[in-house]
Design a protein around this motif. Sequence first.
Motif: not given
Length: 105
Positions: A11-19, A84-95
């Motif tokens: 489940r997505l916890v947070r994602a950087d703005e450009p994502l 997830f690292d999209f070459g700068g912007p990142r997203a964090l998910l938890v199980r």
Amino acid sequence: MSTDWLMGTWRLVRADEPLDFAPGVRMEFLPGGVLRYHVDVGGVDQTIDLLYRVEGEVLHTENPAAPHAMSVRLSHGEGDSLLFDFGGPRALLVREVRGAGTAAS
């Protein structure tokens, strides 16, 4: 890299703005390279079935129903998190863990 740890629902916890992640996104990694991408649309769980493979530290996904493919660097973070690292912007998910009252199949 073994991908056994990746199996299950995240489940997505947070994602950087450009994502472009919608709130409430869940990713369900299944055996056989199937990824069910869940998104809440007006209170209804919509799923998109994707295909995935992991090569080294890179997750590759493609949508067989539409000409769309993506690659992203992934890592297994602290506390059983998925980064997830999209070459700068990142997203964090938890199980996502089923509650204690959930029956096992």
